[in-house]
Design a protein around this motif. Sequence first.
Motif, PDB file in Angstrom:
ATOM      1  N   GLY A  14     -18.388 -59.128  36.973  1.00 43.96           N
ATOM      2  CA  GLY A  14     -17.134 -58.945  36.264  1.00 43.96           C
ATOM      3  C   GLY A  14     -17.068 -59.791  35.003  1.00 43.96           C
ATOM      4  O   GLY A  14     -17.946 -60.607  34.735  1.00 43.96           O
ATOM      5  N   PRO A  15     -15.996 -59.586  34.215  1.00 35.19           N
ATOM      6  CA  PRO A  15     -14.833 -58.763  34.553  1.00 35.19           C
ATOM      7  C   PRO A  15     -14.806 -57.365  33.940  1.00 35.19           C
ATOM      8  O   PRO A  15     -13.889 -56.613  34.204  1.00 35.19           O
ATOM      9  CB  PRO A  15     -13.676 -59.587  33.990  1.00 35.19           C
ATOM     10  CG  PRO A  15     -14.262 -60.231  32.776  1.00 35.19           C
ATOM     11  CD  PRO A  15     -15.691 -60.524  33.131  1.00 35.19           C
ATOM     12  N   SER A  16     -15.786 -56.992  33.104  1.00 38.19           N
ATOM     13  CA  SER A  16     -15.679 -55.704  32.414  1.00 38.19           C
ATOM     14  C   SER A  16     -17.040 -55.045  32.285  1.00 38.19           C
ATOM     15  O   SER A  16     -18.014 -55.702  31.897  1.00 38.19           O
ATOM     16  CB  SER A  16     -15.067 -55.908  31.022  1.00 38.19           C
ATOM     17  OG  SER A  16     -15.137 -54.721  30.256  1.00 38.19           O
ATOM     18  N   ASN A 298     -10.557 -56.289  42.628  1.00 41.91           N
ATOM     19  CA  ASN A 298     -10.263 -56.597  41.231  1.00 41.91           C
ATOM     20  C   ASN A 298      -9.979 -58.059  40.976  1.00 41.91           C
ATOM     21  O   ASN A 298     -10.159 -58.544  39.860  1.00 41.91           O
ATOM     22  CB  ASN A 298      -9.139 -55.702  40.724  1.00 41.91           C
ATOM     23  CG  ASN A 298      -9.646 -54.292  40.451  1.00 41.91           C
ATOM     24  OD1 ASN A 298      -9.719 -53.476  41.352  1.00 41.91           O
ATOM     25  ND2 ASN A 298     -10.065 -54.035  39.223  1.00 41.91           N
ATOM     26  N   ASN A 301     -13.503 -59.206  40.605  1.00 39.40           N
ATOM     27  CA  ASN A 301     -13.975 -58.798  39.288  1.00 39.40           C
ATOM     28  C   ASN A 301     -13.423 -59.707  38.197  1.00 39.40           C
ATOM     29  O   ASN A 301     -14.154 -60.132  37.297  1.00 39.40           O
ATOM     30  CB  ASN A 301     -13.551 -57.354  39.004  1.00 39.40           C
ATOM     31  CG  ASN A 301     -13.949 -56.897  37.614  1.00 39.40           C
ATOM     32  OD1 ASN A 301     -15.124 -56.821  37.288  1.00 39.40           O
ATOM     33  ND2 ASN A 301     -12.962 -56.594  36.777  1.00 39.40           N
ATOM     34  N   THR A 309     -19.552 -51.096  39.477  1.00 37.19           N
ATOM     35  CA  THR A 309     -18.824 -50.327  38.475  1.00 37.19           C
ATOM     36  C   THR A 309     -18.534 -48.954  39.078  1.00 37.19           C
ATOM     37  O   THR A 309     -19.444 -48.273  39.541  1.00 37.19           O
ATOM     38  CB  THR A 309     -19.650 -50.150  37.185  1.00 37.19           C
ATOM     39  OG1 THR A 309     -20.856 -49.445  37.492  1.00 37.19           O
ATOM     40  CG2 THR A 309     -19.999 -51.484  36.577  1.00 37.19           C
ATOM     41  N   ASN A 313     -15.776 -51.535  35.571  1.00 37.63           N
ATOM     42  CA  ASN A 313     -15.331 -52.734  36.293  1.00 37.63           C
ATOM     43  C   ASN A 313     -13.811 -52.831  36.350  1.00 37.63           C
ATOM     44  O   ASN A 313     -13.243 -53.255  37.350  1.00 37.63           O
ATOM     45  CB  ASN A 313     -15.889 -53.993  35.617  1.00 37.63           C
ATOM     46  CG  ASN A 313     -17.346 -54.224  35.948  1.00 37.63           C
ATOM     47  OD1 ASN A 313     -18.104 -53.276  36.119  1.00 37.63           O
ATOM     48  ND2 ASN A 313     -17.758 -55.472  36.015  1.00 37.63           N
TER      49      ASN A 313
END
Length: 487
Positions: A14-16, A298, A301, A309, A313
């Motif tokens: 994470g986070p994206s 989340n 994440n 994913t 994410n």
Amino acid sequence: MAVGVFDLFSIGIGPSSSHTVGPMRAAAVFAEELKSLGVLAGVASLRVDLYGSLAATGHGHGTMTAILLGLEGFHPELILPEEVEERLAAIADTGILNLAGAVEGSGGGVALPYGVGDMVLRPLTVLPRHTNGMTFTVTDGAGEVLHAATFFSVGGGFIVREGEEDAAQQELEASKKDLPFPFRTAAELLEHCRDTGLGIADIMSANEKASRDEEQIRAGLLHIWSVMENCVATSLKRTGVLPGGLKVRRRAPDWFDRLKKECARPGEDSQDLEFMEWDFHDPKYWQEWVNLVALAVNEENASGGRVVTAPTNGAAGIIPAVLYYALHFAPGMDTATAKDRDGVVVRFLLAAGAVGVLYKEQASISGAEVGCQGEVGSASSMAAAGLAEVMGGTPAQVENAAEIAMEHNLGLTCDPIGGLVQVPCIERNAIAAAKAINAAKMALWGDGTHRVSLDEVIITMRETGKDMSDKYKETAMGGLAVNVVEC
């Protein structure tokens, strides 16, 4: 290669996916090229330019630190959270980046004085291909450029190199010729189902067999689910607040403790049981369990933990939450064998993956490109399809479930406060998971006929994303990202 289920469900940190996983992957590719080109030993300086959304929200999304790790040679699907902490601490303490040389067995790299503060941020400059652009440049002692490359992180961890977009598209189209049932639209997918009598999961499985055998597919998808489960279990052991400065409290551990009390059998002391050990689920608390899984994933994440994913994410909690519902609350699952449950996991992820292909092919799964409708909306649609599939839906009902879920996520903006994947992202996953379950139930109570097709909704999502102001596409310049801070 044609987009497959293992492209849409990949393991990372994470986070994206677009701001962490993609940039790390691009940086790792660049580092490997320095070795393959034979120029690594001559590198004296490094420059990294970040553009558009990557520059605007990169600090909150961990973009810069992810790039440092990639430049050292780490890949998002292989690096462990403890390695992340160890290497970032070492770089921060010493100010030295081990270019292409930190991974064990890499053969050594080049030590350069480089850190987060050395990256050049250009938030107001958007390159033509995509708002998530990044350029890597290395020079020798005389200032001569040894190698340079520009990449775009286009969502879900996917990356595209500048200048190779057309070639990549041609390769994608060519690879589809090897598939028994190529499809780009839901109409084509449903036509394959009608012609063969197969379900959507079966069509996706047949296509996956073009590159791996049935046992590899099954084992790979079960591994994906095990990573999702472990993500929840890990998250439930963490307490306190999430990193980043917003001081968002982790709620999942407390929720789990409460659920264990509410769902305990009479006379049973179950408070010490961990998530993976819990086997009793009171049906009246189904939504609380769904919320728990979505929040836990989340929160993990948001803290830079290991996630899948699905397809991004920022939306990673939706599919695990709905699959958890399928395994514990769908009719007949109370008497299902372990083999039955494994079959549910495989069919769910295959059907969800088939719908994910439609979004990747016809629109986008990038919040920076089309807003959160492309992330949470796509995940909700995929989850609804997966649930309808394993609950016995016909191909038309599965397509209808996916359509309903996305139709009611159209226009969803991406405006995280502080550029952090926390508010509203964490709760949004729980809400979208519930939408997916309701969409599947609505579709299953119909006969599969409906006025609006999934293809029409996907095209609408794409066009809505084009029309959406850039303020609401992961730039932290509008919506909650501005108003909450000002208040």
